[in-house]
Enzyme design. Structure first.
Site, PDB file in Angstrom:
ATOM      1  N   LYS A  55       1.248   7.562  10.035  1.00 24.56           N
ATOM      2  CA  LYS A  55       0.600   6.857  11.147  1.00 24.56           C
ATOM      3  C   LYS A  55      -0.640   7.575  11.694  1.00 24.56           C
ATOM      4  CE  LYS A  55       1.836   3.558  11.416  1.00 24.56           C
ATOM      5  NZ  LYS A  55       1.578   2.630  10.267  1.00 24.56           N
TER       6      LYS A  55
ATOM      7  N   GLY B  60      -3.419   7.559  10.029  1.00 26.18           N
ATOM      8  CA  GLY B  60      -4.582   6.860   9.482  1.00 26.18           C
ATOM      9  C   GLY B  60      -4.745   7.215   8.008  1.00 26.18           C
TER      10      GLY B  60
ATOM     11  N   ARG C  94      -3.843   5.626   5.268  1.00 23.08           N
ATOM     12  CA  ARG C  94      -4.342   4.554   4.391  1.00 23.08           C
ATOM     13  C   ARG C  94      -5.853   4.379   4.578  1.00 23.08           C
ATOM     14  NH1 ARG C  94      -3.666   2.578  -0.268  1.00 23.08           N
ATOM     15  NH2 ARG C  94      -1.426   2.829   0.088  1.00 23.08           N
TER      16      ARG C  94
ATOM     17  N   ARG D 121      -3.362  12.443  14.656  1.00 24.72           N
ATOM     18  CA  ARG D 121      -3.771  11.729  15.876  1.00 24.72           C
ATOM     19  C   ARG D 121      -3.109  12.407  17.053  1.00 24.72           C
ATOM     20  NH1 ARG D 121      -2.058   5.686  14.845  1.00 24.72           N
ATOM     21  NH2 ARG D 121      -3.196   4.967  16.677  1.00 24.72           N
TER      22      ARG D 121
ATOM     23  N   GLY E  37      -3.002  -1.019  12.543  1.00 19.08           N
ATOM     24  CA  GLY E  37      -3.638  -1.411  13.798  1.00 19.08           C
ATOM     25  C   GLY E  37      -2.742  -2.336  14.593  1.00 19.08           C
ATOM     26  N   ARG E  38      -1.475  -2.011  14.655  1.00 22.92           N
ATOM     27  CA  ARG E  38      -0.531  -2.841  15.430  1.00 22.92           C
ATOM     28  C   ARG E  38      -0.735  -2.615  16.931  1.00 22.92           C
ATOM     29  NH1 ARG E  38       3.087  -0.546  11.458  1.00 22.92           N
ATOM     30  NH2 ARG E  38       3.781  -2.168  10.022  1.00 22.92           N
TER      31      ARG E  38
END
Ligand code: A3P
EC number: 2.8.2.-
Length: 345
Positions: free
Chosen positions: A99, A101, A103, A182, A309-310
């Site tokens: 999570k 980023g 991808r 993040r 981007g949920r």
């Protein structure tokens, strides 16, 4: 009468002439812009000589999806031999963080003409069953590429799985390792959101984030909760440092990759010793998605899937504050070890 016919003819000739000049100007402009396309750019000498044939094929790959065929393993033996294509072990791996980023980073790096991505997460080093299949199995999972290109794969589970550093070290002790992070609390909520979506899809009920992140008995942060543990970046990194020196890692700012991707990608190009080839042309902001999307050329653009981007659920501010306080000392240590400081609270 004759004068009228001549005037009509002149008018027709004028219209036809304008059309011809217009088309010519359009073609010139289009060819000019095609020249600037990243995937067609020749790569600097440091990656070995590159013939005309390779550049032409690169163009074809994108136009006809030939590369896609190669990746699916549909290339004929003749095509592979003719174009000198090989399946190479990765020279760099995005090891995490889930999570963060991962991808987006892989897809954006794949804009570089010297980079070829493994589309799927391979889970070779973290999955015992896969690992037992051996390194040739892993290599065969890699996409076809030219010898001068580098292959990159991403499997975010690598970062947190105990056995992985030693296994990767055994494959290649000088491999380059990318970690995208993040702000830890945001990452934990993103992690929760992904699991929640999976549960909802299966019509299952699930606890609120607050209930999972805070231990109800102690009212302290629940360090047994995986989404919390994954965000203690320094703990995981310290395990990796038993095998690899810090110089072999590059830390990517996942929050900045969302808002301002180019400078982050340029830092990665430098770390991978790649000539700078990714430009602002390759990245455009899509207001509907609320994210940057990728432009490979004049005809081929793509945004990441909707699962990236949920919308996160609202989380109680006192829980956020508690988590941020909890992560703070770990973050300080992480900055100290990596030499990269973030403005995390
Ligand atoms: P959210 O879904 O929480 O917003 P990963 O690929 O490691 O699972 O990371 C997913 C995260 O990538 C998303 O988290 C999203 O914020 C982030 N991301 C970064 N750049 C993005 C982009 N250009 N398009 C979509 N998501 C992007």
């Amino acid at each position: 009468m004759l004068f009228k016919q001549q005037a009509l003819l002149r008018q027709k000739l004028f219209v036809l002439g304008s059309l011809a000049i217009g088309s010519l100007l359009y073609l010139v402009a289009r060819v000019g812009s095609l020249d600037r396309l990243q995937p067609l750019c020749p790569v600097d000498g440091q990656f070995g000589p590159r013939g005309q044939e390779e550049i032409a094929l690169r163009a074809l790959q994108f136009k006809r999806g030939l590369l896609h065929e190669f990746r699916k393993g549909n290339a004929t033996k003749e095509q592979i031999r003719l174009h000198n294509l090989v399946q190479q072990l990765p020279k760099a791996i995005i090891i995490g963080v889930r999570k963060g980023g991962t991808r987006a980073l892989l897809e954006m790096l794949n804009l570089h003409p010297a980079v070829v991505k493994a589309s799927q997460e391979i889970h070779f080093f973290d999955n015992d069953e896969n690992y037992a299949k051996g390194i040739e199995w892993y290599r065969k999972k890699m996409p076809f590429s030219y010898p001068h290109q580098i292959t990159i794969e991403k499997s975010p589970a690598y970062f947190i799985t105990e056995e992985v550093p030693e296994r990767i070290y055994k494959m290649n002790s000088s491999i380059k390792l990318l970690i995208i992070v993040r702000e830890p609390t945001t990452r934990a909520i993103s992690d929760y959101t992904q699991v929640l979506e999976g549960k909802e899809r299966k019509n299952k009920t699930y606890y609120k984030f607050e209930k999972l992140a805070i231990d109800p008995n102690t009212c302290e942060v629940n360090t047994k909760y995986k989404a919390v543990r994954t965000s203690i970046y320094t703990k995981h990194l310290e395990r990796w440092l038993k095998y690899f020196p810090i110089e072999q890692f590059h830390i990517v700012d996942g929050d900045r990759l969302i808002t301002e991707p180019l400078p982050e990608l340029q830092l990665v190009e430098k770390f991978l010793n790649l000539p700078p080839r990714i430009s602002q042309y390759n990245l455009y902001f899509n207001a509907t998605r609320g994210f940057y999307c990728l432009r490979f050329n004049i005809v081929f653009n793509k945004c990441l899937a909707g699962s990236k981007g949920r919308i996160h659920p609202e989380v109680d501010t006192s829980v956020i504050t508690k988590l941020r306080k909890f992560f703070h000392p770990f973050n300080q240590k992480f900055y100290q070890i990596t030499g990269r400081t973030f403005n995390w609270p």
